[in-house]
Design a protein around this motif. Structure first.
Motif, PDB file in Angstrom:
ATOM      1  N   SER A  22       0.791  -1.233   0.000  1.00  0.00           N
ATOM      2  CA  SER A  22       0.000   0.000   0.000  1.00  0.00           C
ATOM      3  C   SER A  22       0.826   1.288   0.000  1.00  0.00           C
ATOM      4  CB  SER A  22      -0.969  -0.001   1.190  1.00  0.00           C
ATOM      5  OG  SER A  22      -0.276  -0.121   2.414  1.00  0.00           O
ATOM      6  N   PRO A  23       2.033   1.346   0.600  1.00  0.00           N
ATOM      7  CA  PRO A  23       2.803   2.598   0.513  1.00  0.00           C
ATOM      8  C   PRO A  23       3.113   3.045  -0.908  1.00  0.00           C
ATOM      9  CG  PRO A  23       3.706   1.210   2.243  1.00  0.00           C
ATOM     10  CD  PRO A  23       2.686   0.384   1.514  1.00  0.00           C
ATOM     11  N   GLN A  24       3.108   2.117  -1.858  1.00  0.00           N
ATOM     12  CA  GLN A  24       3.363   2.494  -3.247  1.00  0.00           C
ATOM     13  C   GLN A  24       2.340   3.509  -3.758  1.00  0.00           C
ATOM     14  OE1 GLN A  24       6.440   1.131  -3.385  1.00  0.00           O
ATOM     15  NE2 GLN A  24       6.132   0.186  -5.377  1.00  0.00           N
ATOM     16  N   LEU A  25       1.119   3.456  -3.204  1.00  0.00           N
ATOM     17  CA  LEU A  25       0.074   4.377  -3.629  1.00  0.00           C
ATOM     18  C   LEU A  25       0.368   5.815  -3.228  1.00  0.00           C
ATOM     19  CD1 LEU A  25      -3.016   2.182  -2.662  1.00  0.00           C
ATOM     20  CD2 LEU A  25      -2.166   2.613  -4.979  1.00  0.00           C
ATOM     21  N   PHE A  26       1.266   5.996  -2.271  1.00  0.00           N
ATOM     22  CA  PHE A  26       1.536   7.335  -1.748  1.00  0.00           C
ATOM     23  C   PHE A  26       2.889   7.888  -2.189  1.00  0.00           C
ATOM     24  CE2 PHE A  26      -1.214   5.051   1.218  1.00  0.00           C
ATOM     25  CZ  PHE A  26      -2.312   5.909   1.275  1.00  0.00           C
ATOM     26  N   ILE A  27       3.860   7.015  -2.389  1.00  0.00           N
ATOM     27  CA  ILE A  27       5.198   7.531  -2.695  1.00  0.00           C
ATOM     28  C   ILE A  27       5.445   7.697  -4.188  1.00  0.00           C
ATOM     29  CG2 ILE A  27       6.112   6.475  -0.594  1.00  0.00           C
ATOM     30  CD1 ILE A  27       7.560   4.460  -2.387  1.00  0.00           C
ATOM     31  N   PHE A  28       4.651   7.015  -5.046  1.00  0.00           N
ATOM     32  CA  PHE A  28       4.845   7.153  -6.484  1.00  0.00           C
ATOM     33  C   PHE A  28       3.961   8.261  -7.034  1.00  0.00           C
ATOM     34  CE2 PHE A  28       7.082   3.150  -6.459  1.00  0.00           C
ATOM     35  CZ  PHE A  28       7.943   3.267  -7.537  1.00  0.00           C
ATOM     36  N   GLN A  29       4.463   8.946  -8.040  1.00  0.00           N
ATOM     37  CA  GLN A  29       3.722   9.996  -8.721  1.00  0.00           C
ATOM     38  C   GLN A  29       4.326  10.227 -10.100  1.00  0.00           C
ATOM     39  OE1 GLN A  29       4.307  13.795  -6.747  1.00  0.00           O
ATOM     40  NE2 GLN A  29       6.229  13.057  -5.879  1.00  0.00           N
ATOM     41  N   ALA A  30       3.534  10.815 -10.970  1.00  0.00           N
ATOM     42  CA  ALA A  30       4.017  11.155 -12.305  1.00  0.00           C
ATOM     43  C   ALA A  30       4.792  12.474 -12.220  1.00  0.00           C
ATOM     44  CB  ALA A  30       2.857  11.276 -13.280  1.00  0.00           C
ATOM     45  N   VAL A  31       6.093  12.424 -12.481  1.00  0.00           N
ATOM     46  CA  VAL A  31       6.972  13.589 -12.401  1.00  0.00           C
ATOM     47  C   VAL A  31       7.251  14.098 -13.815  1.00  0.00           C
ATOM     48  CG1 VAL A  31       9.213  14.431 -11.614  1.00  0.00           C
ATOM     49  CG2 VAL A  31       8.024  12.647 -10.312  1.00  0.00           C
ATOM     50  N   ARG A  32       7.037  15.380 -14.021  1.00  0.00           N
ATOM     51  CA  ARG A  32       7.246  15.976 -15.340  1.00  0.00           C
ATOM     52  C   ARG A  32       8.405  16.965 -15.297  1.00  0.00           C
ATOM     53  NH1 ARG A  32       4.800  16.624 -20.176  1.00  0.00           N
ATOM     54  NH2 ARG A  32       5.069  18.608 -21.259  1.00  0.00           N
ATOM     55  N   VAL A  33       9.315  16.855 -16.251  1.00  0.00           N
ATOM     56  CA  VAL A  33      10.442  17.770 -16.397  1.00  0.00           C
ATOM     57  C   VAL A  33      10.150  18.657 -17.602  1.00  0.00           C
ATOM     58  CG1 VAL A  33      12.941  17.979 -16.646  1.00  0.00           C
ATOM     59  CG2 VAL A  33      11.962  16.007 -15.453  1.00  0.00           C
TER      60      VAL A  33
END
Length: 374
Positions: free
Chosen positions: A175-186
């Protein structure tokens, strides 16, 4: 496993990586790097993953069908849920981890958005935890069957509880994967990646998170399985010593102390566990090396990282092969299915084929109901 994409390159590597916050002085700003590309080593990885995907999907679906509605139904009632859960976990690895890894390596960057980024990374870790924990449940079941053979009547309820715990823990730990991952845009290079960028402000937090999942995915399951099979081997050795000393006078009809079907099941589970250890150990060792020496990415060739990840996924293909080697009924189901597909035989002729291709004389399935429930 946990943080699957490196923010140093924002490309899909082979080992679980999490990088510190971009404001730290340890790494340059994200605008200073060049976007990655689909290298030849990554092309090899995608091709090998596709081959493994096709084989794992077909073999594990066949195993699931055999145990659910084929001749595998003859397994003891407490063994069927174990094999069904193992096949289900392998299918999750097959249909979640492999396609995700292949497509992500082809596209290099992330096009699925923030929600899909979180969901797929969660499912990936959930599948890997479930696969490891179910092997632990199988090992505990074999230990109890050998050390306490008279408790076979309680095995079904005990295994059901352990399986619920295994699936529940897998869900919780992923479940922590739901909080620590995100789509990062450069913005500087118009590049988007699904990563953990900014989720950890210090390097030790990254290392602690990764080491925790390394322990729960590999170290603890390996210790429990090693303990179980060590106790089993010690028990069998003591039984043979008693037998040689003339202490076993009450064996049934001259048969062995431990029924042959139970020993055959034990051998099968030992080989399944060994395949897990052999396939995943190099990958995890590479991950540990990175966590404590990140510069190793510049030392080891890229194809080594890709090859070790592909080798780890090979474990998903090994389980149905091992099960089929020790289980004549599974081989008979496969033969009947192939004959049905190629010849489109009538129901009557298929029944005759099933009769002819059942277990040969003297060869029995491990853990059938007529072998004392084990």
């Amino acid at each position: 496993v946990t943080s699957s994409w490196s923010l140093r390159t924002l490309a899909p590597p082979t080992i679980p990586l999490v990088q510190p916050h971009p404001n730290t002085s340890q790494y340059p700003p994200l605008s200073d790097w060049d976007p990655p590309s689909f290298t030849r080593a990554a092309q090899f990885r995608v091709g090998a993953t596709l081959v493994l995907f096709l084989f794992a999907a077909c073999s594990n679906l066949a195993l699931l069908a055999s145990v659910w509605c084929g001749r595998g139904r003859r397994l003891a009632s407490h063994l069927r849920p174990l094999m069904l859960s193992l096949a289900s976990a392998d299918l999750m690895m097959t249909f979640v981890v492999m396609p995700l890894d292949a497509v992500w390596n082809v596209t290099v960057q992330w096009y699925g958005g923030d929600v899909l980024c979180k969901l797929l990374c969660f499912l990936k870790l959930f599948a890997m935890h479930a696969s490891a924990f179910i092997l632990v449940v199988i090992s505990l079941d074999r230990q109890h069957a050998i050390l306490h053979p008279l408790d076979a009547l309680c095995a079904h309820r005990r295994n059901r509880r352990m399986l619920l715990l295994a699936w529940g823990l897998s869900l919780l730990l992923a479940s922590p994967q739901l909080f620590i991952f995100q789509a990062v845009r450069v913005e500087a290079v118009d590049f988007t990646q699904c990563a953990t960028h900014g989720s950890f402000s210090r390097r030790w937090q990254e290392t602690l998170y990764n080491m925790f999942h390394f322990t729960s995915l590999y170290v603890i399951p390996l210790l429990v399985m090693s303990c179980c099979y060590s106790r089993i081997l010690l028990h069998i050795h003591q039984q043979h010593l008693r037998d040689k000393a003339g202490e076993s006078y009450l064996r049934r009809s001259g048969t062995d102390i431990i029924p042959k079907a139970r020993i055959k099941t034990l051998k099968m589970t030992v080989v399944i566990v060994l395949s897990f250890v052999v396939c995943w150990t190099p990958y995890y060792l590479l991950g540990i090396w990175y966590w404590f020496q990140p510069e190793m990415l510049h030392v080891t060739p890229e194809y080594v990282h890709h090859a070790l990840f592909v080798f780890g996924n090979l474990n998903t293909c090994c389980d149905p092969i091992i099960y089929g080697f020790y289980t004549p009924s599974f081989r008979a189901d496969l033969a009947a299915c192939c004959h049905r597909t190629s010849c489109d035989a009538s129901p009557r002729s298929l029944d005759q084929l099933s009769t002819r291709q059942g277990p040969p004389s003297g060869e029995s399935d491990p853990g059938t109901n007529n072998q004392g429930g084990d």
